[in-house]
Design a protein around this motif. Structure first.
Motif, PDB file in Angstrom:
ATOM      1  N   VAL A  18      97.906 106.030  35.565  1.00 33.28           N
ATOM      2  CA  VAL A  18      97.301 106.756  34.444  1.00 33.28           C
ATOM      3  C   VAL A  18      96.340 107.815  34.967  1.00 33.28           C
ATOM      4  N   SER A  19      95.559 107.477  35.977  1.00 33.42           N
ATOM      5  CA  SER A  19      94.617 108.447  36.559  1.00 33.42           C
ATOM      6  C   SER A  19      95.356 109.649  37.130  1.00 33.42           C
ATOM      7  N   ALA A  20      96.463 109.402  37.804  1.00 33.88           N
ATOM      8  CA  ALA A  20      97.251 110.501  38.378  1.00 33.88           C
ATOM      9  C   ALA A  20      97.801 111.396  37.278  1.00 33.88           C
ATOM     10  N   ARG A  21      98.253 110.795  36.164  1.00 30.45           N
ATOM     11  CA  ARG A  21      98.766 111.612  35.058  1.00 30.45           C
ATOM     12  C   ARG A  21      97.655 112.412  34.392  1.00 30.45           C
ATOM     13  N   LEU A  67      86.073 114.411  29.722  1.00 32.73           N
ATOM     14  CA  LEU A  67      87.458 114.492  29.257  1.00 32.73           C
ATOM     15  C   LEU A  67      88.348 113.498  30.001  1.00 32.73           C
ATOM     16  N   GLU A  68      88.167 113.382  31.312  1.00 34.12           N
ATOM     17  CA  GLU A  68      88.937 112.402  32.080  1.00 34.12           C
ATOM     18  C   GLU A  68      88.642 110.985  31.591  1.00 34.12           C
ATOM     19  N   ASN A  69      87.368 110.688  31.340  1.00 34.28           N
ATOM     20  CA  ASN A  69      87.001 109.359  30.843  1.00 34.28           C
ATOM     21  C   ASN A  69      87.586 109.089  29.460  1.00 34.28           C
ATOM     22  N   GLU A  70      87.631 110.110  28.631  1.00 35.29           N
ATOM     23  CA  GLU A  70      88.213 109.945  27.299  1.00 35.29           C
ATOM     24  C   GLU A  70      89.700 109.618  27.392  1.00 35.29           C
ATOM     25  N   TYR A  71      90.409 110.358  28.245  1.00 34.19           N
ATOM     26  CA  TYR A  71      91.840 110.065  28.436  1.00 34.19           C
ATOM     27  C   TYR A  71      92.033 108.643  28.965  1.00 34.19           C
ATOM     28  N   LEU A  72      91.233 108.231  29.929  1.00 38.50           N
ATOM     29  CA  LEU A  72      91.337 106.869  30.466  1.00 38.50           C
ATOM     30  C   LEU A  72      91.071 105.830  29.384  1.00 38.50           C
ATOM     31  N   TYR A  73      90.054 106.059  28.569  1.00 37.58           N
ATOM     32  CA  TYR A  73      89.704 105.128  27.504  1.00 37.58           C
ATOM     33  C   TYR A  73      90.862 104.957  26.519  1.00 37.58           C
ATOM     34  N   TRP A  74      91.387 106.084  26.039  1.00 32.49           N
ATOM     35  CA  TRP A  74      92.460 105.990  25.042  1.00 32.49           C
ATOM     36  C   TRP A  74      93.735 105.383  25.622  1.00 32.49           C
ATOM     37  N   LYS A  78      95.610 101.954  24.315  1.00 31.73           N
ATOM     38  CA  LYS A  78      97.041 101.852  24.031  1.00 31.73           C
ATOM     39  C   LYS A  78      97.687 100.746  24.856  1.00 31.73           C
ATOM     40  N   ASP A  79      97.352 100.706  26.146  1.00 30.05           N
ATOM     41  CA  ASP A  79      97.914  99.676  27.014  1.00 30.05           C
ATOM     42  C   ASP A  79      97.477  98.280  26.574  1.00 30.05           C
ATOM     43  N   GLY A  80      96.216  98.159  26.168  1.00 32.59           N
ATOM     44  CA  GLY A  80      95.706  96.861  25.718  1.00 32.59           C
ATOM     45  C   GLY A  80      96.414  96.372  24.467  1.00 32.59           C
ATOM     46  N   VAL A  81      96.626  97.264  23.523  1.00 27.86           N
ATOM     47  CA  VAL A  81      97.337  96.895  22.291  1.00 27.86           C
ATOM     48  C   VAL A  81      98.772  96.506  22.619  1.00 27.86           C
ATOM     49  N   GLN A  82      99.414  97.267  23.486  1.00 30.77           N
ATOM     50  CA  GLN A  82     100.791  96.954  23.861  1.00 30.77           C
ATOM     51  C   GLN A  82     100.868  95.601  24.566  1.00 30.77           C
ATOM     52  N   LEU A  83      99.912  95.325  25.443  1.00 30.52           N
ATOM     53  CA  LEU A  83      99.879  94.044  26.149  1.00 30.52           C
ATOM     54  C   LEU A  83      99.656  92.895  25.173  1.00 30.52           C
ATOM     55  N   ALA A  84      98.706  93.053  24.252  1.00 32.32           N
ATOM     56  CA  ALA A  84      98.432  92.009  23.270  1.00 32.32           C
ATOM     57  C   ALA A  84      99.655  91.753  22.393  1.00 32.32           C
ATOM     58  N   TYR A  85     100.332  92.810  21.970  1.00 32.27           N
ATOM     59  CA  TYR A  85     101.527  92.680  21.146  1.00 32.27           C
ATOM     60  C   TYR A  85     102.623  91.929  21.897  1.00 32.27           C
TER      61      TYR A  85
END
Length: 100
Positions: A18-21, A67-74, A78-85
């Motif tokens: 994610v950081s690389a993207r 901005l980088e931190n915001e992208y990482l947060y979001w 998304k990853d957390g919701v997908q993992l929980a689901y």
């Protein structure tokens, strides 16, 4: 509770990916270039006293970091919701199998 080593490796790999993207995001790339140019101007004369270039560089630097931190947060959300689901879906599937 300590996470299994494999899980930590998977999470680290995901963070690296994610950081690389994020680094390649056009908006962040532009900010990085602007920050770099301002930083070069800042230190070209080495007389840092009362230089407006420092404020300019600092503003660009903090904006890019935010901005980088915001992208990482979001992406983390998304990853957390997908993992929980996925985990919930697996648990429900296991329950159905046990009932049968």
């Amino acid at each position: 509770m300590k996470h299994p080593t494999w899980f930590e490796r998977v999470m680290q790999h995901r963070l690296d990916d994610v950081s690389a993207r994020i680094i390649r995001q056009p908006e962040i790339s532009t900010l990085r270039e602007e920050e770099h140019l301002v930083f070069q101007r800042l230190f070209s004369g080495m007389d840092l006293a009362n230089k407006p270039e420092f404020s300019d560089w600092e503003d660009k630097h903090h904006h890019k970091q935010a901005l980088e931190n915001e992208y990482l947060y979001w992406q983390g959300m998304k990853d957390g919701v997908q993992l929980a689901y996925t985990v919930l879906e697996m648990m429900l599937h296991d329950e159905k199998e046990q009932e049968e």
